[in-house]
Enzyme design. Structure first.
Site, PDB file in Angstrom:
ATOM      1  N   TYR A  13       8.072  -6.575  -5.436  1.00 52.77           N
ATOM      2  CA  TYR A  13       8.796  -5.649  -6.016  1.00 52.77           C
ATOM      3  C   TYR A  13      10.327  -6.044  -5.996  1.00 52.77           C
ATOM      4  CZ  TYR A  13       5.950  -1.566  -6.809  1.00 52.77           C
ATOM      5  OH  TYR A  13       5.074  -0.557  -7.242  1.00 52.77           O
TER       6      TYR A  13
ATOM      7  N   LYS B  17      -4.898 -11.538  -1.381  1.00 51.15           N
ATOM      8  CA  LYS B  17      -5.533 -12.134  -2.399  1.00 51.15           C
ATOM      9  C   LYS B  17      -5.303 -13.628  -1.901  1.00 51.15           C
ATOM     10  CE  LYS B  17      -7.468 -12.918  -6.272  1.00 51.15           C
ATOM     11  NZ  LYS B  17      -8.917 -12.351  -6.608  1.00 51.15           N
TER      12      LYS B  17
ATOM     13  N   ASP C 274      -9.224  -7.502  -4.848  1.00 52.79           N
ATOM     14  CA  ASP C 274     -10.160  -7.066  -5.941  1.00 52.79           C
ATOM     15  C   ASP C 274     -11.617  -6.486  -5.394  1.00 52.79           C
ATOM     16  OD1 ASP C 274     -10.551  -9.570  -4.873  1.00 52.79           O
ATOM     17  OD2 ASP C 274     -11.204 -10.715  -6.624  1.00 52.79           O
TER      18      ASP C 274
ATOM     19  N   ASP D 118       0.561  -0.063  -3.721  1.00 54.23           N
ATOM     20  CA  ASP D 118       0.943   0.893  -4.877  1.00 54.23           C
ATOM     21  C   ASP D 118      -0.458   1.134  -5.509  1.00 54.23           C
ATOM     22  OD1 ASP D 118       2.532   2.269  -6.649  1.00 54.23           O
ATOM     23  OD2 ASP D 118       2.423   0.450  -7.998  1.00 54.23           O
TER      24      ASP D 118
ATOM     25  N   ASP E 204      -2.921   4.910  -5.650  1.00 51.89           N
ATOM     26  CA  ASP E 204      -3.540   5.363  -6.827  1.00 51.89           C
ATOM     27  C   ASP E 204      -4.894   6.007  -6.984  1.00 51.89           C
ATOM     28  OD1 ASP E 204      -0.829   5.606  -7.744  1.00 51.89           O
ATOM     29  OD2 ASP E 204      -1.199   5.828  -9.801  1.00 51.89           O
TER      30      ASP E 204
END
Ligand code: IPM
Ligand code: MG
Length: 355
Positions: free
Chosen positions: A142, A187, A219, A243, A247
């Site tokens: 970000y 990751k 993942d 983030d 959700d």
């Protein structure tokens, strides 16, 4: 005691949902003998329209001088064509950074009366879902260098050891207060910044031998969240993975409309906002679920003001409303009850606080 709160209503449904959170805070003040004073300031699309910038200096100044900040939501299609560095979201990112709010705490739990709204199979929902996402908020992709060149476009993901260490400590501290279990998300099979993340988290973990800690690839985490969400307690994640996973966690626990968040860091002055967006198409319709914002205000009482009983009173009031069938459209499921509006939900929670 008086607490000064900066209020950023923002765009879309922002003004409607913050109004209800303020209603509930005032009910708390009345019941417990506190006063909350509010200073309204602009950030996001509305600030672009009024001042030509998503985060006016005066907004930052008021926020930094306050005891805490309550935020609705920002953004909308009318600002979509602006250059990337002028969008409403840049205001939010800059404010998080200016306030030093590097830790974003997002509790995602399946409220007992909302099992009906859970999209997962009943036998999975029955096992219970109660997790806390601890998302790094002021670093990573970000905030890395980004741009375009003759070949295309790039965004850079960069983490310093210090940034990983301080968020990891918050994650482990939170795990200690809860189920003593922590999954650190990365990751690391591909990204170098994630290999550093993994190393530093493992080092911090040495100080928390009582916390059951495990690394998990992002993942795989996305899959486990829908397959066996009951296995998670604290999820520690870099900015963008956090983030995305929050959700998903919101959807898995019934509705993003229930997902509160606290952004905290160097000082007691935190930024409290729902995890969802500004839902422009719903703006002004008295339809949005204000509970994520109301629960964010409860987190403010807890984290910024240290008012545990008051925060609990808000949570209890929300639970009472859900138990008695007060539902906005997003959490109505097939209960057959007629959904209430934003205002009515706020009224019901405020009344339950005062009851
Ligand atoms: C969130 C939002 C923001 C983020 C956007 C609006 C910049 O999605 O708070 O989760 O990505 O952090
Ligand atoms: Mg988000």
């Amino acid at each position: 005691m008086n607490y000064n709160i900066a209020v950023i209503e923002g765009d879309g449904i922002g003004p409607e949902i913050t109004r209800e959170a303020i209603k509930v805070l005032d009910a708390v003040g009345k019941k417990f003998g506190h006063t909350f004073s509010y200073t309204h300031v602009l950030m996001g699309g509305c600030a672009i329209d009024a001042h030509g910038t998503a985060l006016p200096q005066s907004t930052t100044d008021v926020c930094l001088a306050s005891d805490s900040v309550l935020l609705g939501a920002i953004g909308g299609p009318q600002w979509d064509d602006l250059p990337g560095n002028q969008r409403p979201e840049t205001g939010l990112l800059a404010l998080r950074r200016a306030m030093g709010c590097f830790a974003n705490i997002r509790p995602a739990k399946l409220w007992q009366p909302l099992k009906i709204a859970c999209p997962l199979r009943t036998d999975i929902a029955e096992k219970g879902i109660d997790m806390l996402i601890v998302r790094e908020l002021t670093g990573g992709i970000y905030f890395g260098d980004r741009g375009r060149d003759e070949n295309g476009a790039y965004d850079t993901k960069r983490y310093s050891e210090h940034e990983v260490r301080r968020i990891a400590k918050i994650g482990f501290d939170m795990a200690r207060l809860r189920g003593k279990k922590l999954h650190s998300i990365d990751k690391a099979n591909v990204l170098e910044s994630c290999r550093l993340w993994r190393e530093v988290v493992a080092d911090v973990a040495k100080d928390y031998p009582d916390v059951d800690y495990q690394d998990m690839l992002v993942d795989n985490t996305a899959m486990q969240l829908v397959k066996s969400p009951y296995m998670f307690d604290v999820i520690l994640a870099p900015n963008m993975f956090g983030d995305i996973l929050s959700d998903e966690a919101g959807a898995v626990t019934g509705s993003l409309g229930m997902l509160a968040s606290a952004s905290i860091g160097e000082t007691k002055c935190g930024l409290y906002e729902p995890s969802h967006g500004s839902a422009p198409r719903m703006a002004g319709l008295n339809k949005a679920n204000p509970l994520a914002t109301i629960l964010s205000a409860a987190m403010m009482l807890q984290y910024s003001f240290g008012l545990q009983a008051e925060a609990q009173a808000v949570e209890d009031a929300v639970l009472h409303c859900l138990e008695t069938g007060v539902r906005t459209y997003d959490i109505v499921g097939d209960t057959g009850v007629t959904p209430v509006g934003t205002r009515e939900m706020g009224d019901a929670v405020a009344a339950a606080v005062l009851a």
